[in-house]
Scaffold this active site. Sequence first.
Site, short mmCIF file in Angstrom:
data_model
loop_
_atom_site.label_atom_id
_atom_site.label_comp_id
_atom_site.label_asym_id
_atom_site.label_seq_id
_atom_site.Cartn_x
_atom_site.Cartn_y
_atom_site.Cartn_z
N GLY A 22 -11.15 -3.49 -0.44
CA GLY A 22 -11.21 -2.81 -1.72
C GLY A 22 -10.81 -1.36 -1.57
O GLY A 22 -11.15 -0.72 -0.58
N GLY A 25 -13.61 3.56 -4.04
CA GLY A 25 -14.25 3.52 -5.35
C GLY A 25 -14.35 2.13 -5.95
O GLY A 25 -14.83 1.98 -7.08
N SER A 26 -13.94 1.10 -5.23
CA SER A 26 -13.97 -0.26 -5.79
C SER A 26 -15.34 -0.92 -5.69
O SER A 26 -15.55 -1.97 -6.30
CB SER A 26 -12.92 -1.13 -5.09
N GLU A 129 -14.65 0.50 7.19
CA GLU A 129 -13.35 1.08 7.59
C GLU A 129 -13.06 0.73 9.04
O GLU A 129 -12.74 1.58 9.87
CB GLU A 129 -13.31 2.58 7.34
#
Length: 183
Positions: A22, A25-26, A129
């Site tokens: 994503g 901000g998703s 990440e």
Amino acid sequence: AMLNLLPAELGGKDAYHTILIGTSGSGKSEFMKSLVMGAALRYPPSLLNFFFLDFKGGAAFNIFESLPHVSGIVTNLRPELAQRGLASIANAIDRRQKDFEEAQVQNIWEYNQKRPSNQMPHMLLFLDEFTRGLADFPDLRDLLQKRLVPQGRSLGMYLILANQVVNNEVDNLLTNVGWRIVL
């Protein structure tokens, strides 16, 4: 329920590694937080532990510091602690393999059935990440590709790999990942 740790013969299903993709901000972090809270409410720390590796330097998982299920929270901002975290995961793999060999079992479900009063907890490993982690910490690549991805499920160690984009690093792991979630 996304996570069911019971053996198949007791109505459970095998858990799988997960890739969560994503953009910024998703809602990836919120999704992972919800997963942690739901799993922590369903399972006691004696049956389920969490380990967080945050490679974006954030503090998203610090809210879980006092949760008894948490084995560790590490960010890339402290590289020496990230290296220790990776070593700790490798040691947990070695320990579980040795325990399974001594118990003459193939997986965590068999192990826990043999020891109902002293069960080994399953472990969810959250890597936020993770492709940045692969770039910054070469030991992570071997840990993922050679140990956790192929062996983790039978050891009761499941990966939740979060990333912003699909790239070659993600593609290389997709064949061994049971769940793919895109936000």
